[in-house]
Design an enzyme around this catalytic site. Structure first.
Site, short mmCIF file in Angstrom:
data_model
loop_
_atom_site.label_atom_id
_atom_site.label_comp_id
_atom_site.label_asym_id
_atom_site.label_seq_id
_atom_site.Cartn_x
_atom_site.Cartn_y
_atom_site.Cartn_z
N TYR A 70 29.41 28.75 -10.71
CA TYR A 70 28.19 28.19 -10.69
C TYR A 70 27.49 28.57 -9.37
O TYR A 70 26.44 28.99 -9.50
CB TYR A 70 28.54 26.54 -10.36
CG TYR A 70 26.97 25.68 -10.58
CD1 TYR A 70 26.14 25.81 -11.63
CD2 TYR A 70 26.54 25.16 -9.55
CE1 TYR A 70 25.14 25.07 -11.95
CE2 TYR A 70 25.30 24.42 -9.38
CZ TYR A 70 24.51 24.22 -10.76
OH TYR A 70 23.63 23.73 -10.77
N LYS B 80 24.10 30.54 -8.83
CA LYS B 80 22.87 30.02 -8.18
C LYS B 80 22.58 30.73 -6.97
O LYS B 80 21.12 31.01 -6.60
CB LYS B 80 23.22 28.53 -7.81
CG LYS B 80 23.06 27.79 -9.30
CD LYS B 80 21.93 27.68 -10.12
CE LYS B 80 22.13 26.77 -11.27
NZ LYS B 80 20.59 26.81 -11.85
N LEU C 111 38.69 24.63 -10.19
CA LEU C 111 38.96 25.34 -8.87
C LEU C 111 39.46 26.89 -9.12
O LEU C 111 39.70 27.20 -10.50
CB LEU C 111 40.39 24.91 -8.41
CG LEU C 111 40.17 23.54 -7.77
CD1 LEU C 111 41.56 23.16 -7.35
CD2 LEU C 111 39.24 23.47 -6.73
#
Lengths: 294, 445
Positions: free
Chosen positions: B350, B354, B295
């Site tokens: 992430y 991306k 988190l």
């Protein structure tokens, strides 16, 4: 039904041996004094009992035709299966016309009920209706397929023996058929040079006119041509319903030389599905036909 | 990593039970095998737009049975909707309803495809409305389909017809089993660049391709697929994965290159290896990536920075090196993720990397196009890999079934097929785009 003399066959003969017999008879017929005095069809019917479909041939056939693999026999497959019985009539000693080089003009088939792959079938074949045509003599070969006495399938194939007339050569009547106008195209079949060989390997019909340019030339063709039943079978793979209870007919106009591209139209019309095939390049019609409910 | 549930509910007794209980029954998807027909039955072509007859010619040329009206009772392998002329919202009614009437006839593994124009290039609000509306309509239609059938679209930019090589190639890809897990997506064709392959079975023949992160999972599947399609493959991974990498290299009869792609000179090393060993470098697949989930409230700098460094910064640096090396016609495909579009709890780092890839390819398109090449991205959804196998079973089952309309996770092969398509010369008219391979997952747009 008229009572015809019956000849019982033990099994379905192989088409290869039938073609060989046909060829032998044709050579013999060329010898002086061998020609029969009159053209009369034998009235004997050939019967064969206990016929069963070859499952592997069925799957190979369905794959070759682009049909779905299922357990009911496609109508053109039934034709191919009992074709040896029909052919055995054409190579009888008392059969008056040469087998090789005979032209396939049309088929009319009634497919009354589904034929299951494991059903035990009885087949009957006979020749009838010698007719006169401006380029030769026509005849009908009838094949009937029954299971437990119930007729499942009945086909009438019309052939033409070129250059032979029962009496006077009839004049070409009228202007012939109207010029062919290609309908809307729904498929193009690109047929390789091996199409005839592939079909032959599935149904055993090794007629030389379908196999190679050399073997076709021996019988007066420019090149090898597609089997009529191959063309009809492919059209039926999309045009015919999967269960029985339908009839279909196909008429062959000009041969489809291999390799080549056949343009095809399959369309829904009132009460029937019509199909046509023609040469992609020249626009010459190869076949026309229709499927309708019985 | 087979999905046991999927196998179970598609066979024998359990299939009947699952049916009776109304349990979800994900279909076995129609995946490409060499020699298969393009689609499982005849194709119904709907709409009479300017491009319809060209589309018909193209499809007939591929040997398909093309119907303008379906025969009574006939099953269909695909429905193609020509909506490229739609100018007002009312224009959608007839073709959509005709497609709707034919939907029940679609065979398992069937395809619905639309051709439309981009809303962004519309000249009036009305035409923009109908164009954007097509997007919503086709995606919704996709959610109605069963039996592994999918719905996708091709968006033709101004002045382009279906005869543009990439339009034809996109059509073929989306009809085929190569797009098994691509659902609810639109492929934008921006230009008439591109060349269709001479041999459809070997679209990458003669190409030298580099795949990073190729030791396992999606990377290994990409290497295998590019090799199957005719490319000579260089597989790249970190030295620690050396054994697995060598195995993949042997399998694809390519060469292995042990390399940490975050090294400043990684791009130059790759170019040198490909040129010296194979004579050229035509395709690069930026697949290598890592996750360090946490988190954001608990995230430390090491986790954040390492993900960005591997997944994004290394690609930016390598791309600069490739551009500087002047590789003619170089085609790049980068791995993005649906997480980068929709976000995912615990994956802020992430998703940043991306999402960053999606931005990077859009902004790099022109630079690569100037050298005759292009750059695109593929964004996988839930794919069954070693990585996802570590997700707890219950969570994984829910993730793979409830979210995508195909009710299952994809396979590494599905991602590899999309990459193979975008890496091919036929796709040169598609540039700067991101294609999702997600089975129409709810995650994302």
């Amino acid at each position: 039904m008229t009572a015809r003399p019956v000849r019982e066959l033990d099994t379905l003969p192989s088409l290869g041996s039938l073609y060989a017999t046909g060829l032998r008879r044709q050579v013999a017929a060329k010898l002086p004094g061998a020609r029969p005095a009159s053209l009369v069809l034998p009235d004997t019917e050939h019967r064969v009992s206990g016929v069963k479909a070859d499952t592997r041939a069925l799957v190979a056939y369905q794959r070759l035709m682009g049909d779905s693999v299922r357990d009911e026999l496609p109508s053109a497959f039934v034709h191919g299966m009992v074709f040896p019985a029909a052919m055995s009539v054409l190579v009888r000693d008392d059969f008056p016309l040469p087998l090789l080089g005979m032209v396939h003009l049309r088929n009319e088939v009634e497919h009354f009920a589904p034929v299951a792959v494991d059903q035990v079938l009885d087949a009957v074949a006979y020749a009838q209706n010698l007719g006169s045509h401006h380029s030769g003599t026509t005849l009908e070969v009838v094949a009937e397929v029954r299971a437990d006495g119930e007729m499942l399938w009945r086909g009438v194939s019309t052939y033409l023996a070129r250059g032979i007339w029962p009496g006077e050569k009839p004049a070409r009547h009228g202007a012939g058929r109207p010029p062919f106008v290609p309908p809307v195209r729904t498929a193009s079949w690109s047929l390789g040079a091996d199409t005839g060989r592939r079909f032959a390997s599935v149904l055993g019909d090794y007629n030389p006119i379908h196999l190679s340019a050399a073997s076709a030339k021996l019988l007066g063709m420019k090149r090898q041509i597609a089997h009529g039943m191959y063309l009809a079978g492919r059209a039926l793979a999309t045009a015919a319903p999967h269960d029985g209870g339908y009839g279909w007919e196909v008429e062959f106009m000009t041969p489809a030389f291999l390799p080549g591209v056949v343009d095809v139209s399959i369309r829904q019309e009132e009460g029937s599905v019509s199909f046509d095939g023609w040469a992609s390049r020249s626009g010459k019609p190869h076949f026309t036909g229709a499927v309708s409910a019985l | 990593m087979a999905d046991k549930y999927l196998e179970l509910v598609n066979h024998g007794g359990p299939k009947k039970l699952a049916k009776a209980l109304g349990l979800p029954r994900p279909a076995i998807l129609r995946r490409y095998t060499s020699g298969d027909p393009l689609i499982p039955g005849p194709l119904l072509l709907l709409g009479d737009s300017a491009q319809a007859s060209a589309a018909s010619e193209l499809l007939l040329g591929w040997g398909l049975d093309v119907r303008r009206h379906a025969l009574a009772g006939e099953k269909l392998g695909a429905i193609v909707l020509m909506l490229d002329d739609a100018a007002t919202p009312a224009d959608l009614s007839e073709p959509m309803l005709a497609a709707g009437a034919a939907l029940r006839r679609l065979l398992p593994g069937g395809r619905v495809l639309s051709f439309s124009r981009p809303a962004a290039e519309a000249d009036t609000p009305g035409s923009a409305a109908v164009r954007q509306g097509i997007d919503g309509a086709v995606r919704s239609l996709g959610r109605e389909l069963r039996g592994g059938a999918t719905a996708n679209g091709v968006v033709l930019h101004a002045g382009l017809g279906i005869d543009a090589p990439s339009a034809a190639a996109a059509l073929r890809f989306l009809l085929s089993g190569r797009s098994a897990y691509v659902d609810g997506q639109f492929l934008h064709v921006d230009s008439d660049a591109g060349v269709l392959p001479v041999d459809g079975e070997k679209p990458l023949a003669g190409k030298v391709a580099v795949v990073t992160g190729a030791a396992r999972g999606i990377g290994a599947a990409i290497a295998r697929t590019l090799h199957r399609d005719g490319a000579t493959v260089v597989v790249v991974d970190v030295p620690a994965a050396g054994d697995a990498l060598a195995k993949v290299a042997n399998e694809v009869r390519g060469t292995a290159l042990q390399l940490d792609i975050t090294r400043p000179d990684a791009g130059r090393v790759i170019v040198e290896h490909a040129r010296s060993r194979h004579g050229s470098l035509d395709i690069v697949i930026h697949n290598a990536g890592i996750t360090r989930d946490k988190l954001l409230a608990n995230m430390d700098a090491a986790r954040w920075d390492s993900v960005i460094a591997v997944n994004l910064e290394s690609q930016l640096r390598m791309n600069d090196a490739f551009l500087a090396a002047g590789l003619p016609g170089l085609r790049i495909v980068s791995l993005a993720s649906t997480s980068g579009i929709a976000g995912n709890r615990g994956q802020a780092n992430y998703a940043a990397s991306k999402g960053g890839v999606i931005g990077m390819v859009a902004a790099s398109a022109q630079a690569f196009a100037r050298a005759g090449g292009g750059i695109n991205a593929v964004a996988p959804g839930f794919i069954e890999t070693d990585m996802t196998a570590r997700i707890p079973l219950a969570t994984r089952t829910v993730a793979r079934m409830l979210m995508p309309s195909l009710m299952q996770g994809g396979l590494p092969l599905d991602v590899a097929e999309a990459i193979g398509f975008l890496a091919s010369d036929a796709a040169a008219g598609i540039n700067g785009r991101t294609l999702r391979v997600c089975g129409q997952s709810l995650v994302g747009a």
